[in-house]
Design an enzyme around this catalytic site. Structure first.
Site, PDB file in Angstrom:
ATOM      1  N   ILE A  71       0.834  -1.192   0.000  1.00 11.62           N
ATOM      2  CA  ILE A  71       0.000   0.000   0.000  1.00 11.62           C
ATOM      3  C   ILE A  71       0.877   1.253   0.000  1.00 11.62           C
ATOM      4  O   ILE A  71       1.935   1.288   0.626  1.00 11.62           O
ATOM      5  CB  ILE A  71      -0.961   0.001   1.215  1.00 11.62           C
ATOM      6  CG1 ILE A  71      -2.081   1.041   1.025  1.00 11.62           C
ATOM      7  CG2 ILE A  71      -0.210   0.216   2.519  1.00 11.62           C
ATOM      8  CD1 ILE A  71      -3.241   0.854   1.972  1.00 11.62           C
ATOM      9  N   GLY A 125       0.138  -5.514   0.554  1.00 13.58           N
ATOM     10  CA  GLY A 125      -1.049  -5.503  -0.290  1.00 13.58           C
ATOM     11  C   GLY A 125      -0.898  -6.328  -1.550  1.00 13.58           C
ATOM     12  O   GLY A 125      -1.884  -6.828  -2.097  1.00 13.58           O
ATOM     13  N   ASP A 128      -2.019  -9.676  -0.536  1.00 15.24           N
ATOM     14  CA  ASP A 128      -3.481  -9.667  -0.492  1.00 15.24           C
ATOM     15  C   ASP A 128      -4.054  -9.971  -1.874  1.00 15.24           C
ATOM     16  O   ASP A 128      -4.986 -10.774  -2.014  1.00 15.24           O
ATOM     17  CB  ASP A 128      -4.002  -8.289  -0.046  1.00 15.24           C
ATOM     18  CG  ASP A 128      -3.774  -8.006   1.424  1.00 15.24           C
ATOM     19  OD1 ASP A 128      -4.080  -8.870   2.254  1.00 15.24           O
ATOM     20  OD2 ASP A 128      -3.304  -6.902   1.745  1.00 15.24           O
ATOM     21  N   GLU A 148       2.703  -6.422   7.007  1.00 13.54           N
ATOM     22  CA  GLU A 148       1.910  -5.461   7.772  1.00 13.54           C
ATOM     23  C   GLU A 148       2.345  -5.289   9.224  1.00 13.54           C
ATOM     24  O   GLU A 148       2.295  -4.177   9.761  1.00 13.54           O
ATOM     25  CB  GLU A 148       0.421  -5.844   7.706  1.00 13.54           C
ATOM     26  CG  GLU A 148      -0.266  -5.466   6.405  1.00 13.54           C
ATOM     27  CD  GLU A 148      -0.051  -6.461   5.283  1.00 13.54           C
ATOM     28  OE1 GLU A 148      -0.645  -6.303   4.206  1.00 13.54           O
ATOM     29  OE2 GLU A 148       0.758  -7.418   5.476  1.00 13.54           O
ATOM     30  N   ASP A 156      -5.410  -6.569   6.637  1.00  9.63           N
ATOM     31  CA  ASP A 156      -6.875  -6.537   6.646  1.00  9.63           C
ATOM     32  C   ASP A 156      -7.528  -6.588   5.275  1.00  9.63           C
ATOM     33  O   ASP A 156      -8.734  -6.371   5.153  1.00  9.63           O
ATOM     34  CB  ASP A 156      -7.375  -5.291   7.397  1.00  9.63           C
ATOM     35  CG  ASP A 156      -6.845  -3.980   6.819  1.00  9.63           C
ATOM     36  OD1 ASP A 156      -6.164  -4.016   5.771  1.00  9.63           O
ATOM     37  OD2 ASP A 156      -7.108  -2.927   7.428  1.00  9.63           O
TER      38      ASP A 156
END
Length: 275
Positions: A71, A125, A128, A148, A156
């Site tokens: 991110i 991310g 993810d 993270e 998340d």
């Protein structure tokens, strides 16, 4: 075909007659870090590819040196600095997290298979995103990290929910708690990727071959297989069997089935209509 209407993505057709399309995360100057624009554009691009009858398979990759470095810290900073009243700040944060989660889940909601082709860094991310993909391949030089906890965050956007089903609960726990870096070869050993290639060019050729093979099969069978596997992941065995029985009762008796049987008997390659 190339689509440059996005700030953070590019869509390219492998070749004029191919039904394989490449979706490229396109912020190479920032290591393809995920910005606010990405979380709007990514689900929109997947929806567009899903609706396009020329598309049978999507290959997801990154421009430049990395697949995705996670991110964008500017986005993370903007999310965490809100001067509004605390209750409303927290409610807004939850909505923003849910929206970003949905952007990643859009990979699973796309009817067409999405194949991740990873080179360079795949961090935070990026993990993810690839855990939501249907197939994953990488180069020997690829490096993965569930990063993270190093940023004081509980991941998340889906990694903690999807990764255990891919590499096993114990391996997922170890990777998430340590944030350690994972090589391409170890990623394959754990089952995170299906195959490791010597370099990016070899990976692109190998993934294209896999994608073209999938694209040549019955689109009804391909989207059905993806949907049944994803839905069945959270079902008990009998529920999953009932779901696939219902699915096949709806689509089994198709022109695709007749064409597949005819081609097999005639010892020729089947030709299926677009979906």
């Amino acid at each position: 075909m190339e689509d440059s209407n996005y700030k953070t993505l590019q869509i390219k057709r492998k070749s004029p007659n191919s039904r394989v399309f490449n979706l490229v995360i396109n912020r190479p100057s920032r290591g393809n870090a995920l910005s606010a624009d990405f979380f709007t554009e990514f689900p929109a691009a997947l929806s567009s590819l899903d609706r396009n009858p020329d598309v049978a398979v999507v290959v997801l990759s990154g421009a430049g040196k990395h697949f995705c470095t996670g991110i964008d810290l500017h986005l993370l900073n903007s999310i965490t600095h809100d001067a509004a009243e605390e209750g409303r700040t927290r409610e807004k944060l939850r909505r923003e997290i849910k929206s970003m989660q949905q952007a990643v889940t859009a990979v699973e909601e796309c009817r067409k298979p999405v194949i991740a082709a990873v080179h360079g860094a795949c961090i935070g991310g990026g993990v993810d995103i690839i855990t939501a993909c249907d197939l994953r391949y990488c180069t020997e030089q690829a490096e993965f990290s569930v990063k993270e906890v190093d940023l004081a965050i509980t991941a998340d956007l889906g990694t903690l929910q999807r990764l255990p089903g891919i590499v096993g609960f114990g391996n997922a726990m170890e990777l998430a708690l340590t944030a350690r870096h994972l090589s391409g070869s170890e990623a394959m050993r754990l089952g995170l990727v299906s195959r490791v290639f010597g370099d990016r060019e070899a990976m692109e050729e190998g993934v294209a071959e896999v994608a073209e093979g999938i694209a040549g099969r019955s689109p009804l069978a391909i989207i059905g297989t993806k949907r049944v596997l994803i839905e069945g992941r959270d079902m008990a065995l009998q529920q999953g069997l009932d779901y696939v029985a219902t699915w096949n009762s709806a689509v089994l008796l198709s022109d695709d089935l007749r064409e597949a049987l005819s081609a097999h008997l005639q010892k020729r390659k089947p030709l299926f209509a677009k979906l």
